[in-house]
Scaffold this active site. Structure first.
Site, PDB file in Angstrom:
ATOM      1  N   TYR A 102     -12.128   5.382 -10.351  1.00 27.52           N
ATOM      2  CA  TYR A 102     -12.114   6.096  -9.166  1.00 27.52           C
ATOM      3  C   TYR A 102     -11.460   7.464  -9.198  1.00 27.52           C
ATOM      4  CZ  TYR A 102      -8.281   2.642  -8.837  1.00 27.52           C
ATOM      5  OH  TYR A 102      -7.597   1.514  -9.058  1.00 27.52           O
TER       6      TYR A 102
ATOM      7  N   GLY B  30       0.811  -1.348   0.059  1.00 27.35           N
ATOM      8  CA  GLY B  30      -0.028  -0.060   0.091  1.00 27.35           C
ATOM      9  C   GLY B  30       0.896   1.301  -0.069  1.00 27.35           C
TER      10      GLY B  30
ATOM     11  N   GLU C 180       4.574  -6.510   1.286  1.00 26.97           N
ATOM     12  CA  GLU C 180       4.141  -6.899   0.052  1.00 26.97           C
ATOM     13  C   GLU C 180       3.661  -5.571  -1.004  1.00 26.97           C
ATOM     14  OE1 GLU C 180       1.021 -10.513   1.507  1.00 26.97           O
ATOM     15  OE2 GLU C 180       0.335  -8.584   1.217  1.00 26.97           O
ATOM     16  N   PRO C 181       4.775  -4.846  -1.432  1.00 31.24           N
ATOM     17  CA  PRO C 181       4.611  -3.672  -2.302  1.00 31.24           C
ATOM     18  C   PRO C 181       4.357  -4.194  -3.721  1.00 31.24           C
ATOM     19  CG  PRO C 181       6.898  -4.323  -1.992  1.00 31.24           C
ATOM     20  CD  PRO C 181       5.880  -5.427  -0.919  1.00 31.24           C
ATOM     21  N   GLY C 182       3.113  -3.622  -4.215  1.00 32.74           N
ATOM     22  CA  GLY C 182       2.929  -3.634  -5.455  1.00 32.74           C
ATOM     23  C   GLY C 182       3.083  -2.445  -6.568  1.00 32.74           C
TER      24      GLY C 182
ATOM     25  N   TYR D 253      -1.842  -1.374 -12.031  1.00 36.15           N
ATOM     26  CA  TYR D 253      -3.052  -1.377 -12.096  1.00 36.15           C
ATOM     27  C   TYR D 253      -3.588  -0.937 -13.549  1.00 36.15           C
ATOM     28  CZ  TYR D 253      -2.485  -2.561  -7.257  1.00 36.15           C
ATOM     29  OH  TYR D 253      -1.912  -3.186  -6.050  1.00 36.15           O
TER      30      TYR D 253
ATOM     31  N   CYS E 101     -16.339   4.260 -26.189  1.00 32.91           N
ATOM     32  CA  CYS E 101     -17.795   4.829 -26.389  1.00 32.91           C
ATOM     33  C   CYS E 101     -18.433   5.139 -24.946  1.00 32.91           C
ATOM     34  CB  CYS E 101     -18.442   4.076 -27.243  1.00 32.91           C
ATOM     35  SG  CYS E 101     -18.146   4.292 -28.860  1.00 32.91           S
ATOM     36  N   GLU E 102     -17.673   6.102 -24.064  1.00 29.94           N
ATOM     37  CA  GLU E 102     -18.064   6.383 -22.562  1.00 29.94           C
ATOM     38  C   GLU E 102     -17.745   7.909 -22.741  1.00 29.94           C
ATOM     39  OE1 GLU E 102     -19.411   5.047 -19.874  1.00 29.94           O
ATOM     40  OE2 GLU E 102     -20.017   2.916 -20.843  1.00 29.94           O
TER      41      GLU E 102
HETATM   42  C1  LIG Z   1      -3.454  -5.027  -3.430  1.00 33.23           C
HETATM   43  C2  LIG Z   1      -2.659  -5.678  -2.323  1.00 33.23           C
HETATM   44  C3  LIG Z   1      -1.290  -5.525  -2.017  1.00 33.23           C
HETATM   45  C4  LIG Z   1      -0.638  -4.207  -2.861  1.00 33.23           C
HETATM   46  O1  LIG Z   1      -1.002  -3.003  -2.691  1.00 33.23           O
HETATM   47  P1  LIG Z   1      -0.064  -1.718  -3.297  1.00 33.23           P
HETATM   48  O2  LIG Z   1      -0.945  -0.698  -3.256  1.00 33.23           O
HETATM   49  O3  LIG Z   1      -0.022  -2.160  -5.014  1.00 33.23           O
HETATM   50  O4  LIG Z   1       1.244  -1.747  -2.871  1.00 33.23           O
HETATM   51  C5  LIG Z   1      -0.726  -5.935  -1.043  1.00 33.23           C
HETATM   52  N1  LIG Z   1      -1.194  -7.050  -0.276  1.00 33.23           N
HETATM   53  C6  LIG Z   1      -2.445  -7.282  -0.464  1.00 33.23           C
HETATM   54  C7  LIG Z   1      -3.118  -8.184   0.439  1.00 33.23           C
HETATM   55  C8  LIG Z   1      -3.184  -6.816  -1.474  1.00 33.23           C
HETATM   56  O5  LIG Z   1      -4.557  -7.043  -1.686  1.00 33.23           O
END
Ligand SMILES: *Cc1c(COP(=O)(O)O)cnc(C)c1O
Length: 433
Positions: A335, A249, A291-293, A391, A362-363
Site C-alpha cells: 500500500y 490505530g 488496543e494499540p499495536g 506489520y 522478482c517483482e
Molecule cells: C489491527 C487492530 C488493532 C491495532 O491497530 P494498530 O494500528 O496496529 O494500533 C487493534 N484492534 C483491532 C480490532 C485491530 O484489528
C-alpha cells in the site's frame, strides 16, 4: 540525520547502536536481513499508555494487538509489562498461550473465527471473545451450552466512523466486513441474543476505527456514538456496560514528515470524551480498554540489510539492492507505505546519492524506499530501515523461496535471538515428495 528512536544512537566508530548493541556486530553475529527490536522502547510505549490511563483515574486495560508483531518472547515481554493481548487466529492464540500470556488477559478477535478456533479459545478460558457476527454467536451458543461453561464476550460494532491519518469519514451505513451494524439494529439484536444466552456474559462493546491515525477527532466522534448505543441499551433494557473498548490505530512516525499526536494525548482525549459523555447522560464510568499495536512496536523495530548490487541509469534512477525486500516488508509494495533509513556502518557520513532502495525479489514493485538521500555506498554496507517493527515480520512471506529473516531483541547492551533465521531445510520441511 535520520530518525533515531528510543535508545538508538551512534558510537565513536560512527556505527548505529541500538539497546547498547553495535548493529554492525549484530549483523556479523546473526546475518542480514535482521530485525532488531529495542526492548526498552517497547517497554516505554507500553508503560506510557498504562500510566496515562491510570493517572486519569479510569479503570483500564491495555491490550496489545498481536498482529503487529508476535512471537514467544514478545508475549513474555507483554506479560512482564502487565499488558493484555488480542489475537485473531488459533495460531496467534496458541503462540500467546505458549509464550506465557495469562488466558484472562487475551482477547479473541476476527470476522470469521473457525469453530475449532472458538473451541480452543473457550477451552483455554480466554478473558474475552469479541463477537463479530450472528454466525459466531450461534457457534458460541452451541459451544458454551455443550460444555456447560460461561464465556465473557464483547460485541464489535461499527459506529460509522472511519479514520485514517489526518481525516475521518462519517458513513451513515458502514461498508465494512467487521462487526455489527448499528443503524440497522443488528447490534441491538446481537445484544438481545447474548443477554438471553445462559453461557454468555456481555462485558461491553468494541470498535476499531482505523490505523495510523494522527488526530483525535475520529475517536471523539466514535466515543459519542458508542456512548449513545450504551445509553439506549440502558434506557430500553436496563443494561450497563462494564467495559468500553475503543480499539487501536494510534499513528507513528515512519518518516520525518509524519506528525502523529503522542499516544498519551490520544488517550487523554478519549478519556475526557468518555467522562464527558458519562456525566452528560448520567452513566457510570465504564472500564476503558484500548488496543494499540503499531504504536507499541513499530518505532522499536529496525531492519538491517546488506547492500549488494547497484544500477545507475543516467538521468533516470540509481538503484541500490539489498538482501531482503518484500518478503520481510510487504508494506511499501502492498500500500505504498513510506520509510526512511540510514547507513548503519557510516551513520553520519554526508548524503551524496539520491537512490531507490530495492529488494531482491522478482517483482518490479519490490521497492523498499523509492527516493532517499544516502551517502555513496559500496557492496557490503549495512542499510538500516527504521520503524519496521509493526506489520513487517508478521506479514513476512517465503516468496521466491527466500528464507525468513531472523529477529533479535536488544536491551542494556545484550542481544538475544528471539526468532531464528529460516534455513533452506526449513523451506522444504513441509513439502511432500
Ligand atoms: C489491527 C487492530 C488493532 C491495532 O491497530 P494498530 O494500528 O496496529 O494500533 C487493534 N484492534 C483491532 C480490532 C485491530 O484489528
Amino acid at each position: 540525520m535520520s530518525l533515531l528512536f528510543g535508545t538508538a544512537a551512534f558510537n565513536e566508530e560512527d556505527h548505529l547502536v541500538i539497546g547498547g548493541c553495535d548493529t554492525t556486530k549484530l549483523a556479523e553475529k546473526y546475518g542480514t536481513p535482521l530485525f532488531i527490536y529495542d526492548v526498552a522502547h517497547i517497554r516505554e510505549k507500553a508503560r506510557g499508555f498504562k500510566r496515562t490511563l491510570d493517572e486519569l483515574g479510569v479503570k483500564n486495560k491495555v491490550v496489545y494487538a498481536s498482529k503487529a508483531f508476535g512471537c514467544l518472547a514478545m508475549y513474555k515481554l507483554l506479560e512482564e509489562e502487565n499488558l493484555g493481548c488480542d489475537v485473531v487466529s488459533g495460531g496467534e492464540l496458541y503462540t500467546a498461550l505458549k509464550g506465557g500470556m495469562s488466558p484472562e488477559n487475551i482477547e479473541f478477535h476476527g470476522n470469521n473465527k473457525l469453530k475449532s478456533e472458538l473451541e480452543l479459545a473457550v477451552d483455554s478460558h480466554v478473558g474475552t471473545i469479541v463477537v463479530d457476527n450472528f454466525y459466531e454467536l450461534e457457534l458460541l451458543k452451541e459451544l458454551t451450552s455443550a460444555k456447560n461453561v460461561e464465556q465473557a464476550v464483547m460485541l464489535r460494532v461499527t459506529p460509522g466512523v472511519n479514520a485514517e491519518t489526518h481525516d475521518y469519514i462519517l458513513t451513515g451505513q458502514v461498508d465494512s466486513k467487521f462487526g455489527f451494524d448499528v443503524n440497522s439494529g443488528q447490534a441491538t439484536k446481537a445484544m438481545d441474543i447474548v443477554m438471553a444466552t445462559k453461557g454468555l456474559t456481555l462485558q461491553g462493546i468494541h470498535c476499531h476505527i482505523g490505523s495510523q491515525i494522527f488526530a483525535p477527532e475520529g475517536f471523539l466522534v466514535a466515543v459519542e456514538r458508542m456512548m449513545s448505543i450504551l445509553k439506549e441499551w440502558k434506557e430500553d433494557k436496563g443494561y450497563i456496560a462494564p467495559v468500553l473498548n475503543m480499539g487501536g490505530g494510534f499513528g507513528i512516525k515512519y518518516t520525518e514528515e509524519d506528525t502523529p499526536l503522542e499516544p498519551e494525548k490520544f488517550v487523554q482525549a478519549i478519556v475526557e470524551a468518555v467522562k464527558g459523555q458519562c456525566s452528560l447522560m448520567d452513566y457510570p464510568l465504564p472500564e476503558l480498554w484500548i488496543e494499540p499495536g503499531r504504536s507499541i512496536v513499530a518505532e522499536a523495530g529496525t531492519t538491517l540489510y546488506t547492500v549488494g548490487a547497484q544500477k545507475i541509469i543516467p538521468d533516470v534512477r540509481h538503484y541500490v539492492s539489498v538482501d531482503g525486500g518484500m518478503g520481510d516488508n510487504i508494506r511499501p509494495a502492498l500500500y505504498g507505505a513510506e520509510y526512511t533509513g540510514m547507513l548503519a556502518n557510516r551513520i553520519s557520513e554526508e548524503n551524496k546519492s539520491h537512490v531507490a532502495v530495492v529488494g531482491k525479489y522478482c517483482e518490479s514493485g519490490d521497492i523498499l524506499i523509492k527516493d532517499i538521500e544516502l551517502p555513496e555506498m559500496v557492496s557490503g554496507d549495512l542499510f538500516a530501515m527504521v520503524s519496521t517493527g509493526a506489520y513487517g515480520y508478521s506479514m513476512a512471506s517465503n516468496y521466491n523461496r527466500n528464507p525468513k529473516a531472523a529477529v533479535v531483541f536488544v536491551e542494556d547492551g545484550k542481544d538475544r535471538l528471539v526468532i531464528r533465521r529460516e534455513t533452506y531445510e526449513d523451506l522444504v520441511s513441509l513439502d511432500c515428495e
